[in-house]
Design a protein around this motif. Structure first.
Motif, PDB file in Angstrom:
ATOM      1  N   LEU A  88      38.699  44.310  27.261  1.00 52.66           N
ATOM      2  CA  LEU A  88      39.685  45.218  26.933  1.00 52.66           C
ATOM      3  C   LEU A  88      40.737  45.216  28.188  1.00 52.66           C
ATOM      4  O   LEU A  88      41.882  45.258  28.079  1.00 52.66           O
ATOM      5  CB  LEU A  88      39.527  46.314  26.302  1.00 52.66           C
ATOM      6  N   TYR A  89      40.042  45.310  29.212  1.00 49.94           N
ATOM      7  CA  TYR A  89      41.031  45.476  30.623  1.00 49.94           C
ATOM      8  C   TYR A  89      40.169  45.043  31.631  1.00 49.94           C
ATOM      9  O   TYR A  89      38.961  45.064  31.949  1.00 49.94           O
ATOM     10  CB  TYR A  89      41.326  47.058  30.739  1.00 49.94           C
ATOM     11  N   ARG A  90      40.706  43.973  32.356  1.00 47.95           N
ATOM     12  CA  ARG A  90      40.081  43.404  33.460  1.00 47.95           C
ATOM     13  C   ARG A  90      40.706  43.938  34.924  1.00 47.95           C
ATOM     14  O   ARG A  90      41.912  43.513  35.264  1.00 47.95           O
ATOM     15  CB  ARG A  90      40.080  41.726  33.424  1.00 47.95           C
ATOM     16  N   GLY A  91      40.203  44.957  35.524  1.00 47.77           N
ATOM     17  CA  GLY A  91      40.697  45.478  36.782  1.00 47.77           C
ATOM     18  C   GLY A  91      39.902  44.714  38.041  1.00 47.77           C
ATOM     19  O   GLY A  91      40.308  44.891  39.109  1.00 47.77           O
ATOM     20  N   ILE A  92      38.834  43.935  37.884  1.00 46.57           N
ATOM     21  CA  ILE A  92      37.861  43.646  38.929  1.00 46.57           C
ATOM     22  C   ILE A  92      38.441  42.085  38.959  1.00 46.57           C
ATOM     23  O   ILE A  92      38.274  41.213  38.035  1.00 46.57           O
ATOM     24  CB  ILE A  92      36.533  43.732  38.733  1.00 46.57           C
ATOM     25  N   ALA A  93      38.848  41.736  40.020  1.00 49.34           N
ATOM     26  CA  ALA A  93      39.483  40.588  40.359  1.00 49.34           C
ATOM     27  C   ALA A  93      38.088  39.680  40.717  1.00 49.34           C
ATOM     28  O   ALA A  93      37.308  39.863  41.368  1.00 49.34           O
ATOM     29  CB  ALA A  93      40.290  40.325  41.614  1.00 49.34           C
ATOM     30  N   ALA A  94      38.429  38.388  39.791  1.00 53.90           N
ATOM     31  CA  ALA A  94      37.158  37.410  39.967  1.00 53.90           C
ATOM     32  C   ALA A  94      37.797  35.938  40.328  1.00 53.90           C
ATOM     33  O   ALA A  94      37.130  34.943  39.945  1.00 53.90           O
ATOM     34  CB  ALA A  94      36.319  37.596  38.715  1.00 53.90           C
ATOM     35  N   ARG A  95      38.785  35.992  40.877  1.00 55.82           N
ATOM     36  CA  ARG A  95      39.583  34.665  40.997  1.00 55.82           C
ATOM     37  C   ARG A  95      38.948  34.121  42.383  1.00 55.82           C
ATOM     38  O   ARG A  95      38.606  34.675  43.350  1.00 55.82           O
ATOM     39  CB  ARG A  95      41.005  34.887  41.105  1.00 55.82           C
ATOM     40  N   ALA A  96      39.211  32.859  42.578  1.00 56.99           N
ATOM     41  CA  ALA A  96      38.596  32.177  43.565  1.00 56.99           C
ATOM     42  C   ALA A  96      39.663  32.706  44.833  1.00 56.99           C
ATOM     43  O   ALA A  96      40.658  32.823  44.646  1.00 56.99           O
ATOM     44  CB  ALA A  96      38.689  30.505  43.489  1.00 56.99           C
ATOM     45  N   PHE A  97      39.010  32.430  46.127  1.00 53.90           N
ATOM     46  CA  PHE A  97      39.783  32.787  47.317  1.00 53.90           C
ATOM     47  C   PHE A  97      39.376  31.748  48.531  1.00 53.90           C
ATOM     48  O   PHE A  97      38.268  31.198  48.440  1.00 53.90           O
ATOM     49  CB  PHE A  97      39.668  34.294  47.492  1.00 53.90           C
ATOM     50  N   GLU A  98      40.186  31.828  49.404  1.00 56.56           N
ATOM     51  CA  GLU A  98      39.863  30.941  50.478  1.00 56.56           C
ATOM     52  C   GLU A  98      40.713  31.880  51.696  1.00 56.56           C
ATOM     53  O   GLU A  98      41.829  31.848  51.748  1.00 56.56           O
ATOM     54  CB  GLU A  98      40.508  29.587  50.655  1.00 56.56           C
TER      55      GLU A  98
END
Length: 157
Positions: A88-98
């Motif tokens: 319902l709500y995505r507040g935790i970032a789970a995107r790739a990073f470098e």
């Protein structure tokens, strides 16, 4: 945007100018703020970079030290359980990073650990003996010069 004032370090250290310039440049390179990180000085020649990587497991993170660059990458692996859940709500970032850090000369990665969602990378500056400063004794003018061989004594007699 956060800014870090490294001025106190410039005043209290000599010979680390390039190191702090690189840290200062890394903080102001216009890169996004994800993931957030801290840079700490833990000893005279020891430093720690702490990166907030909540939600990433150990096998989803990679740390590469090449020449004077430390690169930390994170890629979230997609599992079938993530697709089944109706978020319902995505507040935790789970995107790739470098995230890349420029290291000064003779700075090496000592170890890395992951605990409570924080990735700790310990760095140490190991200066080779040939590059370390050495103390030069100061001779007084009252001391007589040493005679290397006995030819000067024979000539005086």
């Amino acid at each position: 945007m956060r800014t870090y004032d490294l001025t106190p370090f410039y005043r209290s250290t000599v010979g680390f100018d390039r190191f702090f310039n690189l840290l200062d440049r890394a903080a102001t390179d216009g890169s996004p703020g994800y993931p957030p990180y801290n840079i700490e000085r833990t000893g005279e020649n020891a430093y720690r970079i702490t990166v907030a990587v909540s939600g990433f497991s150990q096998n989803e993170l990679s740390i590469v030290a090449k020449e004077n660059t430390l690169t930390i990458k994170g890629e979230k692996s997609v599992t079938e359980n993530d697709n089944k859940a109706d978020v319902l709500y995505r507040g935790i970032a789970a995107r790739a990073f470098e995230r890349a850090f420029q290291l000064a000369d003779f700075v090496q990665v000592k170890n890395a650990s992951l605990e409570n969602g924080l990735l700790h990378v310990d760095l140490v500056r190991e200066i080779p003996e040939a590059k370390k400063p050495r103390t030069i004794p100061i001779a007084t003018s009252a001391a007589a010069p040493q005679v290397i061989d006995g030819s000067a004594e024979k000539a005086a007699a």
